[in-house]
Design a protein around this motif. Structure first.
Motif, mmCIF file in Angstrom:
data_model
loop_
_atom_site.group_PDB
_atom_site.id
_atom_site.type_symbol
_atom_site.label_atom_id
_atom_site.label_comp_id
_atom_site.label_asym_id
_atom_site.label_seq_id
_atom_site.Cartn_x
_atom_site.Cartn_y
_atom_site.Cartn_z
ATOM 1 N N TRP A 290 63.377 -48.086 12.595
ATOM 2 C CA TRP A 290 63.257 -46.945 11.710
ATOM 3 C C TRP A 290 62.946 -45.604 12.819
ATOM 4 O O TRP A 290 62.050 -45.847 13.673
ATOM 5 N N GLN A 291 63.387 -44.428 12.348
ATOM 6 C CA GLN A 291 63.080 -43.287 12.836
ATOM 7 C C GLN A 291 61.862 -42.785 11.965
ATOM 8 O O GLN A 291 61.669 -43.109 10.809
ATOM 9 N N ALA A 292 60.632 -42.409 12.500
ATOM 10 C CA ALA A 292 59.456 -41.936 12.088
ATOM 11 C C ALA A 292 58.866 -40.601 12.469
ATOM 12 O O ALA A 292 58.612 -40.526 13.793
ATOM 13 N N GLU A 293 58.717 -39.385 11.800
ATOM 14 C CA GLU A 293 58.200 -38.435 12.181
ATOM 15 C C GLU A 293 56.521 -38.265 11.812
ATOM 16 O O GLU A 293 55.913 -38.859 10.853
ATOM 17 N N VAL A 294 55.922 -37.973 13.056
ATOM 18 C CA VAL A 294 54.525 -37.648 13.061
ATOM 19 C C VAL A 294 54.273 -36.618 12.146
ATOM 20 O O VAL A 294 54.527 -35.483 12.139
ATOM 21 N N ARG A 370 52.169 -34.748 18.258
ATOM 22 C CA ARG A 370 51.695 -33.998 17.430
ATOM 23 C C ARG A 370 52.786 -34.082 16.518
ATOM 24 O O ARG A 370 53.916 -34.545 16.370
ATOM 25 N N PRO A 371 52.320 -33.301 15.405
ATOM 26 C CA PRO A 371 53.272 -33.456 13.963
ATOM 27 C C PRO A 371 54.577 -32.878 14.448
ATOM 28 O O PRO A 371 54.647 -31.559 15.217
ATOM 29 N N GLY A 372 55.627 -33.325 13.942
ATOM 30 C CA GLY A 372 56.840 -33.059 14.138
ATOM 31 C C GLY A 372 57.552 -34.021 15.261
ATOM 32 O O GLY A 372 58.681 -34.022 15.426
ATOM 33 N N ASP A 373 56.786 -34.663 16.050
ATOM 34 C CA ASP A 373 57.372 -35.596 16.967
ATOM 35 C C ASP A 373 57.881 -36.762 16.238
ATOM 36 O O ASP A 373 57.540 -37.321 15.197
#
Length: 522
Positions: A290-294, A370-373
């Motif tokens: 799964w791809q998952a965004e921070v 960081r958020p967005g990674d």
């Protein structure tokens, strides 16, 4: 591939496994046959080719004649670390105390390496899931078990012989694999320097399970599903089998025979078939990753962060399980972390990560993410889950960031709405290391059936002073409780001993089986 072993599904004729095998040796049959004019193997002189059997290369690197004196092992492939700068603290060796020896779980395509020359110790990673591994003894200690099957006895005799030279055997195995089958090299991380003992430990785990096909199948099925994220294909297994038999042939000179070889081939055939079938079945219902965004990154201490991610599609799991995680900064390097909460309506997932010296993945998650990674997640795994068919209380021991899955278990019990007593002992070296104590105490205030006791081992505290297992002895009785342990291997080892000593049966003690405990002695 992890440990080869024997299962009752392997027939004595060598066919083994379940449906879908090809040839007399099932999945052990190589995906391609070496031509007569092909270059010699890495362990042969340049002017001759290793002999092989006509149907299946059971001894892909030689026969009984030329294994009397093992030649020098071929030089392993270059073991250079990734060309990126080392993470913070990479030059500092990790502390060896109990709280800094994390539980970890490492898998890779067939067997994964960690990328750093300095041993990486990440907390809280989950250890290898091998049921009953805490009881595994060295092969030499039980190779002549009178209750063992004939194949198990032969396999354990081989393991007992190679135990003193395990490093050489595994190094030779990987050298054969990468020289004879270079197309497999890209499936592995760039550096292989810390891989050398993992295969042998996995072999010991398999020896413990060799005559218990139900548990073995459950164990291997999980590995087969997990290996999908590495790009492992059915045709890769024969290559691994050839090189495994080749390494054993060279180093188990005292116990190797046609009978021993047959036992190992039957075992490996059955193992690979279980894993292939599990992967094929899983492919019908779940992605390989799964791809998952921070979406959240909270630094709790200088080296501990709570990382929250949003998967790109629904991610089913149970409280108490873990997942494998890959960051964009270290491709093909996966580490396993526990879920820090029960499944949530918003679908978000949280992990507690401690950055440690030489922790490539942990340092990246704590100091760089960081958020967005976007990271990648493998499938969920692990059996340290709540049995909701009973009203037994839960006795939970969490050390360091091992408190993360304990918190998830509490949330799971709360969501069920049943007032089962839950007693938590939360251990750390100092009050400062109790980074999640406020959250735990708020949960205790919310739920009258929950009790949380902080335990500090190395400094003054307002809680309980001493080691976590010792603190458990002061309370109780615990005869109506199921026990859950999560934390460093040393804590789990001593915790299991304590719990058994106070009368909790083994089948009611749950934890991730520690790969480090399979070889024991440390």
């Amino acid at each position: 591939m992890d440990a080869p072993t024997t299962t009752s599904s392997a027939g004595n004729d060598g066919t083994g496994g379940t449906g879908g095998s090809s040839g007399d040796w099932g999945w052990f049959t190589p995906s391609r046959r070496r031509d007569e004019d092909e270059s010699p193997g890495p362990d042969q002189e340049a002017d001759r080719r290793p002999p092989s059997r006509p149907v299946s290369p059971i001894r892909p690197v030689g026969t009984g004649v030329d294994r009397r004196t093992p030649p020098p092992a071929p030089a392993p492939p270059a073991q250079t670390a990734p060309p990126a700068p080392a993470p913070p603290g990479a030059g500092t060796p990790p502390a060896s105390d109990e709280w800094n020896r994390p539980a970890r779980r490492d898998h890779a395509p067939l067997a994964e390496a960690r990328p750093a020359a300095v041993p990486e110790r990440e907390e809280h990673q989950r250890p290898d899931e091998a049921p009953g591994a805490q009881d595994v003894r060295p092969a030499s200690a039980f190779s002549e078990d009178p209750t063992a099957s004939p194949d198990a006895i032969l396999i354990r005799r081989t393991m007992a012989e190679i135990e003193p030279v395990a490093d050489k055997v595994t190094s030779y195995f990987y050298a054969l694999l990468f020289v004879q089958h270079p197309y497999l090299r890209p499936l592995f991380p760039a550096a292989m320097d810390t891989q050398r003992d993992r295969l042998f430990r996995a072999l010991l785990t398999a020896a413990k399970l060799v005559d218990d096909p139900d548990i073995l199948t459950e164990y291997l099925s999980g590995l087969g599903r997990g290996h999908r994220k590495y790009g492992t294909q059915p045709e890769h297994y024969p290559a691994v089998g050839e090189c495994l038999i080749g390494a054993l042939t060279r180093y188990a000179t005292g116990t190797w025979s046609d009978e021993a070889e047959g036992a190992w081939v039957r075992a490996y055939t059955a193992i690979s078939q279980i894993m292939i079938d599990a992967a094929a079945e899983d492919e019908l219902r779940a992605p390989a990753w799964w791809q998952a965004e921070v979406v959240g990154h909270e630094l709790r201490t200088q080296d501990i962060a709570v990382v929250t991610v949003r998967p790109d599609q629904p991610y089913p799991f149970l409280a108490g399980q873990y997942t494998s995680l890959e960051t964009p900064w270290w491709p093909r390097v996966w580490r396993h972390y526990s879920f820090a909460s029960a499944p949530r309506p918003d679908g978000l997932l949280s992990f507690h990560v401690k950055a440690v010296p030489a922790g490539w993945v942990s340092s990246a998650l704590v100091h760089r993410a960081r958020p967005g990674d976007v990271i990648r997640l493998g499938p969920p795994a692990g059996s340290m889950t709540v049995d909701h068919s009973t009203d037994n209380g839960l006795l939970c021991l969490g050390g360091g960031t091992g408190i993360a899955p304990i918190k998830a278990l509490i949330e799971d019990v709360a969501e069920r709405g049943r007032n089962r007593p839950v007693e938590v002992f939360y251990g750390a070296r100092s009050d400062h290391d109790l980074y999640d104590i406020d959250t735990m105490l708020r949960l205790a205030q919310t739920h009258h059936w929950l009790s949380v006791r902080p335990v500090v081992s190395d400094s003054p505290t307002n809680g309980i002073s001493g080691r976590l297992p010792d603190a458990v002895r002061q309370y109780g009785p615990w005869n109506t409780f199921d026990a859950y342990l999560s934390g460093p291997p040393g804590m789990i080892r001593s915790g299991v001993d304590t719990l058994r000593g106070i009368g909790i049966p083994s089948h009611r003690i749950r934890h991730d089986s520690l790969e480090e405990l399979v070889a024991a002695g440390d």
